[in-house]
Design a protein around this motif. Structure first.
Motif, PDB file in Angstrom:
ATOM      1  N   LYS A  85      36.153  47.810  68.719  1.00  0.00           N
ATOM      2  CA  LYS A  85      35.939  47.443  67.324  1.00  0.00           C
ATOM      3  C   LYS A  85      34.452  47.244  67.054  1.00  0.00           C
ATOM      4  N   GLU A  86      34.058  47.561  65.842  1.00  0.00           N
ATOM      5  CA  GLU A  86      32.665  47.398  65.442  1.00  0.00           C
ATOM      6  C   GLU A  86      32.540  46.145  64.582  1.00  0.00           C
ATOM      7  N   VAL A  87      31.551  45.346  64.912  1.00  0.00           N
ATOM      8  CA  VAL A  87      31.300  44.115  64.149  1.00  0.00           C
ATOM      9  C   VAL A  87      30.314  44.441  63.030  1.00  0.00           C
ATOM     10  N   ILE A  88      30.720  44.115  61.808  1.00  0.00           N
ATOM     11  CA  ILE A  88      29.851  44.362  60.665  1.00  0.00           C
ATOM     12  C   ILE A  88      29.623  43.056  59.909  1.00  0.00           C
ATOM     13  N   THR A  89      28.453  42.952  59.326  1.00  0.00           N
ATOM     14  CA  THR A  89      28.104  41.765  58.542  1.00  0.00           C
ATOM     15  C   THR A  89      27.833  42.185  57.102  1.00  0.00           C
ATOM     16  N   ARG A  90      28.425  41.468  56.152  1.00  0.00           N
ATOM     17  CA  ARG A  90      28.215  41.784  54.744  1.00  0.00           C
ATOM     18  C   ARG A  90      28.104  40.486  53.953  1.00  0.00           C
ATOM     19  N   THR A  91      27.658  40.615  52.734  1.00  0.00           N
ATOM     20  CA  THR A  91      27.483  39.446  51.884  1.00  0.00           C
ATOM     21  C   THR A  91      28.555  39.434  50.807  1.00  0.00           C
ATOM     22  N   VAL A  92      29.297  38.339  50.716  1.00  0.00           N
ATOM     23  CA  VAL A  92      30.357  38.181  49.722  1.00  0.00           C
ATOM     24  C   VAL A  92      30.110  36.884  48.963  1.00  0.00           C
ATOM     25  N   ASP A  93      29.904  36.986  47.652  1.00  0.00           N
ATOM     26  CA  ASP A  93      29.650  35.818  46.809  1.00  0.00           C
ATOM     27  C   ASP A  93      28.492  34.971  47.353  1.00  0.00           C
ATOM     28  N   GLY A  94      27.460  35.675  47.829  1.00  0.00           N
ATOM     29  CA  GLY A  94      26.278  34.972  48.317  1.00  0.00           C
ATOM     30  C   GLY A  94      26.399  34.429  49.729  1.00  0.00           C
ATOM     31  N   LYS A  95      27.558  34.641  50.366  1.00  0.00           N
ATOM     32  CA  LYS A  95      27.763  34.143  51.725  1.00  0.00           C
ATOM     33  C   LYS A  95      27.857  35.313  52.697  1.00  0.00           C
ATOM     34  N   THR A  96      27.345  35.095  53.908  1.00  0.00           N
ATOM     35  CA  THR A  96      27.405  36.118  54.954  1.00  0.00           C
ATOM     36  C   THR A  96      28.761  36.071  55.637  1.00  0.00           C
ATOM     37  N   VAL A  97      29.433  37.208  55.654  1.00  0.00           N
ATOM     38  CA  VAL A  97      30.764  37.301  56.258  1.00  0.00           C
ATOM     39  C   VAL A  97      30.723  38.348  57.370  1.00  0.00           C
ATOM     40  N   THR A  98      31.270  37.988  58.515  1.00  0.00           N
ATOM     41  CA  THR A  98      31.324  38.907  59.650  1.00  0.00           C
ATOM     42  C   THR A  98      32.750  39.375  59.855  1.00  0.00           C
ATOM     43  N   ASP A  99      32.926  40.690  59.904  1.00  0.00           N
ATOM     44  CA  ASP A  99      34.248  41.280  60.125  1.00  0.00           C
ATOM     45  C   ASP A  99      34.183  42.239  61.311  1.00  0.00           C
ATOM     46  N   SER A 100      35.342  42.518  61.870  1.00  0.00           N
ATOM     47  CA  SER A 100      35.429  43.560  62.892  1.00  0.00           C
ATOM     48  C   SER A 100      36.314  44.676  62.343  1.00  0.00           C
ATOM     49  N   VAL A 101      35.861  45.915  62.522  1.00  0.00           N
ATOM     50  CA  VAL A 101      36.609  47.060  62.008  1.00  0.00           C
ATOM     51  C   VAL A 101      36.983  47.974  63.160  1.00  0.00           C
ATOM     52  N   ALA A 102      38.126  48.618  63.042  1.00  0.00           N
ATOM     53  CA  ALA A 102      38.632  49.483  64.105  1.00  0.00           C
ATOM     54  C   ALA A 102      37.765  50.720  64.255  1.00  0.00           C
ATOM     55  N   HIS A 103      37.694  51.229  65.467  1.00  0.00           N
ATOM     56  CA  HIS A 103      36.978  52.468  65.759  1.00  0.00           C
ATOM     57  C   HIS A 103      37.534  53.594  64.891  1.00  0.00           C
ATOM     58  N   GLN A 104      36.649  54.386  64.324  1.00  0.00           N
ATOM     59  CA  GLN A 104      37.065  55.447  63.412  1.00  0.00           C
ATOM     60  C   GLN A 104      36.250  56.706  63.694  1.00  0.00           C
ATOM     61  N   ILE A 105      36.922  57.864  63.636  1.00  0.00           N
ATOM     62  CA  ILE A 105      36.213  59.130  63.778  1.00  0.00           C
ATOM     63  C   ILE A 105      35.280  59.285  62.579  1.00  0.00           C
ATOM     64  N   PRO A 106      33.997  59.520  62.802  1.00  0.00           N
ATOM     65  CA  PRO A 106      33.050  59.618  61.687  1.00  0.00           C
ATOM     66  C   PRO A 106      33.176  60.954  60.960  1.00  0.00           C
ATOM     67  N   ASP A 107      32.446  61.087  59.872  1.00  0.00           N
ATOM     68  CA  ASP A 107      32.396  62.373  59.173  1.00  0.00           C
ATOM     69  C   ASP A 107      31.825  63.448  60.101  1.00  0.00           C
ATOM     70  N   PHE A 108      32.250  64.668  59.906  1.00  0.00           N
ATOM     71  CA  PHE A 108      31.780  65.779  60.733  1.00  0.00           C
ATOM     72  C   PHE A 108      31.788  67.049  59.896  1.00  0.00           C
ATOM     73  N   ALA A 109      31.163  68.075  60.415  1.00  0.00           N
ATOM     74  CA  ALA A 109      31.150  69.374  59.740  1.00  0.00           C
ATOM     75  C   ALA A 109      31.027  70.471  60.792  1.00  0.00           C
ATOM     76  N   PHE A 110      32.093  71.255  60.952  1.00  0.00           N
ATOM     77  CA  PHE A 110      32.108  72.394  61.854  1.00  0.00           C
ATOM     78  C   PHE A 110      32.643  73.605  61.087  1.00  0.00           C
ATOM     79  N   VAL A 111      32.687  74.744  61.755  1.00  0.00           N
ATOM     80  CA  VAL A 111      33.151  75.978  61.128  1.00  0.00           C
ATOM     81  C   VAL A 111      34.389  76.471  61.876  1.00  0.00           C
ATOM     82  N   ASP A 112      35.421  76.907  61.141  1.00  0.00           N
ATOM     83  CA  ASP A 112      36.654  77.331  61.791  1.00  0.00           C
ATOM     84  C   ASP A 112      36.711  78.845  61.978  1.00  0.00           C
ATOM     85  N   GLN A 113      37.856  79.316  62.472  1.00  0.00           N
ATOM     86  CA  GLN A 113      38.024  80.739  62.780  1.00  0.00           C
ATOM     87  C   GLN A 113      38.031  81.627  61.540  1.00  0.00           C
TER      88      GLN A 113
END
Length: 225
Positions: free
Chosen positions: A43-71
């Motif tokens: 999991k990736e730990v991310i920090t963001r600001t919500v209503d002026g407060k710092t909130v730390t969340d963990s998010v599941a691993h995700q395949i990032p954007d990509f760009a390849f060419v097919d057949q």
């Protein structure tokens, strides 16, 4: 061109974070029928600001954007598989060892879900210098693959290697210690509609593919419910 033997090439790609007994059980052993498939990866730990407060969340691993060419010489991105379950693997068309076994097994997946709009297959070539669009098109045709449900991808070699090792958690890289100088995993990776990895399977065996087929059905059922 030759790759390493199955045990070395299949287990070497898994990240250190996966090499615990409990997680290997999640990857390779059947869960009880009522359980959801696990979400694999750190999991990736991310920090963001919500209503002026710092909130730390963990998010599941995700395949990032990509760009390849097919057949078909079409660009394939994360948008191509949006809202779909898909199976990813890494191969090259001139591979004489594990790749033919993998394609026999992945053809079983293709045949079972052919025409199902919720399921796709993405096969990434790790030898893009040889595996051009025309080579992949001929390779797919020889397998009896038509349409755009099973796409064979080529593109920038470093980007293919990077997404294999850092995103799909398998290896696809040059290795001067093995004949042919190329090593890659024999794994099939099951990815859900949110681009989370839900299972890794031995794509060189019928037993590994049977487990994959079962888990695809479970994942489809999970989304229906």
């Amino acid at each position: 061109m030759k790759v390493s033997t199955i045990p070395a090439s299949f287990w070497r790609p898994l990240k250190a974070s996966l090499l615990s007994a409990s997680l290997l059980c999640c990857v390779f052993a059947c869960n009880s029928a009522g359980d959801k498939l696990p979400v694999l990866g750190e999991k990736e730990v991310i920090t963001r600001t919500v209503d002026g407060k710092t909130v730390t969340d963990s998010v599941a691993h995700q395949i990032p954007d990509f760009a390849f060419v097919d057949q078909y010489n079409d660009t394939v991105t994360a948008k191509t598989v949006a809202g779909k379950i898909y199976v990813a693997d890494f191969f090259f068309t001139s591979c004489p060892t594990i790749c033919p076994k993998m394609k026999v097994q992945l053809k079983r997946v293709y045949e079972k879900y052919k025409g199902n709009p919720d399921v796709m297959l993405l096969s990434h070539s790790i030898d893009p210098r040889h595996d051009s669009v025309s080579v992949l098109n001929e390779f797919a045709a020889n397998l009896g693959v038509t349409g755009k449900q099973w796409l064979f991808l080529t593109g920038d070699r470093d980007k293919i290697y990077d997404i294999g090792q850092n995103s799909y958690m398998v290896t696809a890289q040059e290795d001067s210690s093995v004949p042919g100088g190329v090593v890659h995993s024999g794994a099939f990776i099951l990815v859900d509609k949110d681009r989370h990895i839900r299972g890794i399977y031995d794509g060189t065996t019928a037993a590994g593919t049977d487990k994959l087929l079962n888990d695809i059905d479970r994942l489809l059922t999970e989304y229906k419910s």
